[in-house]
Design a protein around this motif. Structure first.
Motif, PDB file in Angstrom:
ATOM      1  N   LEU A 443       0.961  -1.039  -0.091  1.00 23.69           N
ATOM      2  CA  LEU A 443      -0.039   0.462  -0.091  1.00 23.69           C
ATOM      3  C   LEU A 443       0.835   1.064  -0.153  1.00 23.69           C
ATOM      4  O   LEU A 443       2.261   1.362  -0.080  1.00 23.69           O
ATOM      5  CB  LEU A 443      -0.819  -0.075   1.186  1.00 23.69           C
ATOM      6  CG  LEU A 443      -1.578  -0.428   1.346  1.00 23.69           C
ATOM      7  CD1 LEU A 443      -2.457  -1.070   2.413  1.00 23.69           C
ATOM      8  CD2 LEU A 443      -2.918  -1.150   0.456  1.00 23.69           C
ATOM      9  N   THR A 444       0.569   1.949  -0.128  1.00 20.63           N
ATOM     10  CA  THR A 444       0.386   3.896  -0.620  1.00 20.63           C
ATOM     11  C   THR A 444       0.879   3.860   1.058  1.00 20.63           C
ATOM     12  O   THR A 444       0.861   3.339   1.612  1.00 20.63           O
ATOM     13  CB  THR A 444      -0.119   4.974  -1.000  1.00 20.63           C
ATOM     14  OG1 THR A 444      -0.931   4.906  -0.833  1.00 20.63           O
ATOM     15  CG2 THR A 444       0.274   4.289  -2.838  1.00 20.63           C
ATOM     16  N   LYS A 445       1.834   5.083   1.736  1.00 23.71           N
ATOM     17  CA  LYS A 445       1.572   5.641   3.130  1.00 23.71           C
ATOM     18  C   LYS A 445       0.702   5.624   3.419  1.00 23.71           C
ATOM     19  O   LYS A 445       0.242   5.926   4.953  1.00 23.71           O
ATOM     20  CB  LYS A 445       2.862   6.570   3.052  1.00 23.71           C
ATOM     21  CG  LYS A 445       3.169   6.693   4.447  1.00 23.71           C
ATOM     22  CD  LYS A 445       3.998   7.945   4.414  1.00 23.71           C
ATOM     23  CE  LYS A 445       4.546   8.334   5.696  1.00 23.71           C
ATOM     24  NZ  LYS A 445       6.041   9.357   6.110  1.00 23.71           N
ATOM     25  N   GLU A 446       0.122   6.987   2.159  1.00 24.50           N
ATOM     26  CA  GLU A 446      -1.181   7.706   2.984  1.00 24.50           C
ATOM     27  C   GLU A 446      -2.096   6.552   3.563  1.00 24.50           C
ATOM     28  O   GLU A 446      -3.150   6.524   4.314  1.00 24.50           O
ATOM     29  CB  GLU A 446      -1.619   8.422   1.816  1.00 24.50           C
ATOM     30  CG  GLU A 446      -0.870   9.797   1.926  1.00 24.50           C
ATOM     31  CD  GLU A 446       0.849   9.439   0.973  1.00 24.50           C
ATOM     32  OE1 GLU A 446       0.267   8.048   0.650  1.00 24.50           O
ATOM     33  OE2 GLU A 446       1.690  10.302   0.526  1.00 24.50           O
ATOM     34  N   ARG A 447      -2.564   5.167   2.353  1.00 24.53           N
ATOM     35  CA  ARG A 447      -3.592   4.399   2.206  1.00 24.53           C
ATOM     36  C   ARG A 447      -3.234   3.447   3.286  1.00 24.53           C
ATOM     37  O   ARG A 447      -4.596   3.443   4.982  1.00 24.53           O
ATOM     38  CB  ARG A 447      -3.660   4.144   1.391  1.00 24.53           C
ATOM     39  CG  ARG A 447      -4.510   2.573   0.945  1.00 24.53           C
ATOM     40  CD  ARG A 447      -5.739   3.387   1.273  1.00 24.53           C
ATOM     41  NE  ARG A 447      -7.269   2.052   1.071  1.00 24.53           N
ATOM     42  CZ  ARG A 447      -8.693   1.970   1.516  1.00 24.53           C
ATOM     43  NH1 ARG A 447      -8.731   3.633   1.095  1.00 24.53           N
ATOM     44  NH2 ARG A 447      -9.213   1.373   0.658  1.00 24.53           N
ATOM     45  N   LEU A 448      -2.025   2.924   3.732  1.00 25.03           N
ATOM     46  CA  LEU A 448      -1.383   2.480   4.793  1.00 25.03           C
ATOM     47  C   LEU A 448      -2.276   2.591   6.001  1.00 25.03           C
ATOM     48  O   LEU A 448      -2.355   2.281   7.145  1.00 25.03           O
ATOM     49  CB  LEU A 448      -0.519   1.896   4.683  1.00 25.03           C
ATOM     50  CG  LEU A 448       0.304   1.381   5.954  1.00 25.03           C
ATOM     51  CD1 LEU A 448      -0.096  -0.526   5.608  1.00 25.03           C
ATOM     52  CD2 LEU A 448       2.017   1.171   6.098  1.00 25.03           C
ATOM     53  N   GLU A 449      -1.812   4.701   6.643  1.00 23.40           N
ATOM     54  CA  GLU A 449      -2.117   5.043   7.753  1.00 23.40           C
ATOM     55  C   GLU A 449      -3.566   4.822   7.878  1.00 23.40           C
ATOM     56  O   GLU A 449      -4.438   5.261   8.946  1.00 23.40           O
ATOM     57  CB  GLU A 449      -1.143   6.581   7.580  1.00 23.40           C
ATOM     58  CG  GLU A 449       0.523   6.439   7.527  1.00 23.40           C
ATOM     59  CD  GLU A 449       0.890   5.887   8.655  1.00 23.40           C
ATOM     60  OE1 GLU A 449       0.032   6.212   9.995  1.00 23.40           O
ATOM     61  OE2 GLU A 449       1.526   5.031   8.995  1.00 23.40           O
ATOM     62  N   PHE A 450      -4.451   5.639   6.553  1.00 30.61           N
ATOM     63  CA  PHE A 450      -5.918   5.526   6.841  1.00 30.61           C
ATOM     64  C   PHE A 450      -6.392   3.939   7.405  1.00 30.61           C
ATOM     65  O   PHE A 450      -6.615   4.320   8.444  1.00 30.61           O
ATOM     66  CB  PHE A 450      -6.647   5.700   5.556  1.00 30.61           C
ATOM     67  CG  PHE A 450      -7.556   5.399   5.438  1.00 30.61           C
ATOM     68  CD1 PHE A 450      -8.381   7.464   6.233  1.00 30.61           C
ATOM     69  CD2 PHE A 450      -8.507   5.224   5.146  1.00 30.61           C
ATOM     70  CE1 PHE A 450      -9.840   7.015   6.498  1.00 30.61           C
ATOM     71  CE2 PHE A 450      -9.771   4.268   5.213  1.00 30.61           C
ATOM     72  CZ  PHE A 450     -10.271   5.512   5.961  1.00 30.61           C
ATOM     73  N   LEU A 451      -6.032   2.860   6.778  1.00 34.60           N
ATOM     74  CA  LEU A 451      -6.626   1.430   6.987  1.00 34.60           C
ATOM     75  C   LEU A 451      -6.226   1.346   9.147  1.00 34.60           C
ATOM     76  O   LEU A 451      -6.883   1.050   9.461  1.00 34.60           O
ATOM     77  CB  LEU A 451      -5.798   0.506   6.230  1.00 34.60           C
ATOM     78  CG  LEU A 451      -6.399   0.747   4.881  1.00 34.60           C
ATOM     79  CD1 LEU A 451      -5.844  -0.168   4.090  1.00 34.60           C
ATOM     80  CD2 LEU A 451      -8.050   0.272   4.961  1.00 34.60           C
ATOM     81  N   LYS A 452      -4.663   1.931   9.214  1.00 36.78           N
ATOM     82  CA  LYS A 452      -4.345   1.854  10.330  1.00 36.78           C
ATOM     83  C   LYS A 452      -5.284   2.492  11.426  1.00 36.78           C
ATOM     84  O   LYS A 452      -5.498   1.890  12.734  1.00 36.78           O
ATOM     85  CB  LYS A 452      -2.355   2.345  10.437  1.00 36.78           C
ATOM     86  CG  LYS A 452      -2.028   0.233   9.885  1.00 36.78           C
ATOM     87  CD  LYS A 452      -0.258   1.596  10.386  1.00 36.78           C
ATOM     88  CE  LYS A 452       0.771   0.399   9.290  1.00 36.78           C
ATOM     89  NZ  LYS A 452       1.941   0.681   9.813  1.00 36.78           N
ATOM     90  N   LEU A 453      -5.380   3.590  11.386  1.00 34.10           N
ATOM     91  CA  LEU A 453      -5.906   4.086  11.969  1.00 34.10           C
ATOM     92  C   LEU A 453      -7.394   3.765  11.632  1.00 34.10           C
ATOM     93  O   LEU A 453      -8.348   3.967  13.577  1.00 34.10           O
ATOM     94  CB  LEU A 453      -6.334   6.089  11.438  1.00 34.10           C
ATOM     95  CG  LEU A 453      -6.844   6.785  12.018  1.00 34.10           C
ATOM     96  CD1 LEU A 453      -6.624   7.072  13.733  1.00 34.10           C
ATOM     97  CD2 LEU A 453      -6.934   8.588  11.320  1.00 34.10           C
ATOM     98  N   ALA A 454      -8.052   2.736  11.040  1.00 35.83           N
ATOM     99  CA  ALA A 454      -9.167   2.505  11.164  1.00 35.83           C
ATOM    100  C   ALA A 454      -9.799   1.674  11.958  1.00 35.83           C
ATOM    101  O   ALA A 454     -10.015   1.526  12.458  1.00 35.83           O
ATOM    102  CB  ALA A 454      -9.871   2.810   9.391  1.00 35.83           C
ATOM    103  N   GLU A 455      -8.251   0.426  11.913  1.00 41.63           N
ATOM    104  CA  GLU A 455      -8.436  -0.069  12.846  1.00 41.63           C
ATOM    105  C   GLU A 455      -8.343  -0.055  14.392  1.00 41.63           C
ATOM    106  O   GLU A 455      -8.956  -1.395  14.567  1.00 41.63           O
ATOM    107  CB  GLU A 455      -7.156  -1.245  11.943  1.00 41.63           C
ATOM    108  CG  GLU A 455      -6.591  -2.493  12.661  1.00 41.63           C
ATOM    109  CD  GLU A 455      -5.633  -3.698  12.555  1.00 41.63           C
ATOM    110  OE1 GLU A 455      -5.838  -5.114  12.272  1.00 41.63           O
ATOM    111  OE2 GLU A 455      -5.254  -2.334  12.611  1.00 41.63           O
ATOM    112  N   VAL A 456      -7.649   1.055  14.655  1.00 39.45           N
ATOM    113  CA  VAL A 456      -7.418   1.440  15.526  1.00 39.45           C
ATOM    114  C   VAL A 456      -8.875   2.198  16.322  1.00 39.45           C
ATOM    115  O   VAL A 456      -8.564   1.601  17.321  1.00 39.45           O
ATOM    116  CB  VAL A 456      -6.214   2.342  16.081  1.00 39.45           C
ATOM    117  CG1 VAL A 456      -6.377   2.635  17.816  1.00 39.45           C
ATOM    118  CG2 VAL A 456      -4.805   1.889  15.799  1.00 39.45           C
TER     119      VAL A 456
END
Length: 485
Positions: A443-456
């Motif tokens: 994943l791109t860095k931005e997409r990865l950060e978004f998904l991580k935030l959603a999971e948290v």
């Protein structure tokens, strides 16, 4: 919740540390148990076998309180609630399975708690395990004692609690489980027979009222529904051993989703049909089995030889299921409290039997104090099962993932210095930076950060929901139990 087979398969490997001197209790694709065999080769289970094991862990006596639970929520409320709870349980239990991966080794639930939050994490995990075990086993004793009291005129439920306590204590002293595993076949037969007989009874002896006469949603009693649904779905004790037995553990979340979908369809079908045919208790005598849905739908069956056979079969199955569920907890506690090198000596064996006797007495006391099957299963679902299935997995997962990321940052920091050294040394090999993946995709860095935030965010939401759910369960079930008294 669990038949004798599924309870036996799920609990031992979850709770007992797998030390060199610890009896290793494992199940293979045939679900046969091997005891204390240090030369045993672990047989991994494929996706289909895992699907069967997970599904068996969901199915059990809890299904027979679901029609009453649906009555507490209303038709639309129960359907919506079951689907939402199914989704939440899938997310939370999947995170519990991932904790095993983050640990980097095969771990028990208390070990995961200790790794995440030290001694407090281990203590609260043990608290949840003990609360769940006493509640589940107590529910089974209530089912047995109430059923036998209804079959034997002139006897009362509390008398059967005392009668059943004797064989439970004696069976709890067993040091081998192999003799009990084979009761699972009988248990599955009893469960299927009870479901079929209930459907037949609905069709032959009852006519459903128009759906307009059933409430869509009942807010005032909705927590009573949630507790009983949680008793069915939050099978935390089965997750770790089943996931680590897989040939492809990376497929566990998907298999768990398929199993939850099937269980949801089956239990919604059974529960709603039974509720609609046996009727709503609003404005009726709630204790009259001929008038409306009872807290244990087996009590709605028309009296006769077939109904008696079903009740006896389920009672026998749940007696052995109680032992199967209790034994691994007892053994795990013994390994925590006693020096295992003294196992086999007379004094230590007496202490072990005394500990198991105390556990049985506590179960009997719970069954005596709360002699209502649906209320005790609901309280257990909203308390012990909720702690282990909703509250703890997300926060343990986030903590372990944070620890892993901190460790990874340290490794990357060292790699940075190595990279700088390699630039000054032409002969040194280039350091390849790791590529991050999420759900198996680059994943791109931005997409990865978004998904991580959603999971948290989802993890935090589910844990907070679990805490609120726990408070509501204690209040509403406590009030309902007090009214019954």
């Amino acid at each position: 919740m669990a038949t004798a087979k599924s309870a036996y398969e799920s609990l031992p490997t979850t709770l007992i540390s797998e030390g060199e001197d610890t009896p290793n209790l494992r199940f293979d694709v045939k679900a046969q148990v091997h005891l204390d065999n240090k030369d045993e080769k672990f047989v991994s289970v494929g996706d289909l076998g895992t699907f069967a094991n997970v599904t068996k862990a969901f199915v059990g006596a809890a299904s027979f309180e679901l029609p009453w639970a649906y009555m507490q929520a209303g038709l639309a409320g129960s359907i919506t609630g079951v689907v939402v709870l199914a989704v939440m349980s899938h997310f939370s239990l999947s995170r519990l399975a991932k904790c095993n991966e983050l640990m980097g080794k095969l771990s028990t639930y208390p070990e995961i708690g200790k790794k995440a939050y030290g001694t407090p994490g281990k203590v609260i995990t043990w608290f949840g395990i003990i609360a769940m075990t006493i509640g589940v086993c107590g529910s089974y004793v209530v089912f047995i004692s109430k059923t036998l009291a209804s079959l034997v005129p002139g006897t009362e439920q509390w008398q059967w609690v005392l009668i059943v306590l004797g064989p439970i204590i004696l069976l709890s002293w067993l040091r081998t489980y192999s003799h009990l595993v084979y009761t699972s076949t009988f248990g599955i037969f009893a469960l299927i027979m009870a479901l079929v007989v209930t459907f037949v009874d609905c069709g032959l002896h009852h006519t459903p009222a128009p759906l307009s006469e059933y409430p869509s949603v009942r807010i005032d009693s909705y927590p009573l529904f949630l507790g009983n649904a949680a008793f069915l779905y939050l099978i935390s004790s089965a997750i770790l051993p089943i996931e680590r037995s897989m040939t492809k553990p990376q497929n566990f979340s998907k298999i768990l989703g398929y199993s939850i979908a099937l269980v949801t369809i089956v239990n919604l079908t059974f529960g709603l049909i039974a509720y609609v045919f046996y009727g709503d208790c609003s404005g009726k005598d709630s204790d009259n089995a001929d008038a409306c849905t009872q807290s244990n739908v087996i009590d709605n069956l028309k009296h006769g030889p077939l109904a008696t056979a079903v009740k006896l079969a389920l009672s026998i199955d749940l007696l052995f299921t109680t032992i199967v569920f209790l034994l691994p907890i007892s053994e795990a506690l013994e390994h925590e409290l006693f020096d295992r090198t003294n196992f086999g000596t007379f004094s230590t064996e007496v202490k072990r039997n005394a500990l198991r006797t105390v556990a049985c007495v506590l179960i009997a006391l719970i069954a005596w104090a709360i002699p209502f099957f649906a209320l005790l299963t609901g309280l257990t679902g909203g308390f012990g099962n909720n702690i282990l299935g909703l509250i703890l997995p997300p926060i343990f997962y986030l903590k372990l993932k944070s620890q892993q990321q901190d460790k990874r940052r340290g490794v990357l920091h060292e790699s940075k210095w190595e990279e700088e050294d390699s630039l000054s040394d032409p002969s040194a090999e280039a350091v390849v930076k790791p590529i991050e993946y999420f759900c198996g995709l680059e994943l791109t860095k931005e997409r990865l950060e978004f998904l991580k935030l959603a999971e948290v965010s989802v993890c935090i939401f589910i844990s907070i929901f679990g805490v609120l759910f726990l408070g509501l369960s204690v209040y509403f079930f406590g009030s309902a139990i007090a009214k019954q008294k």
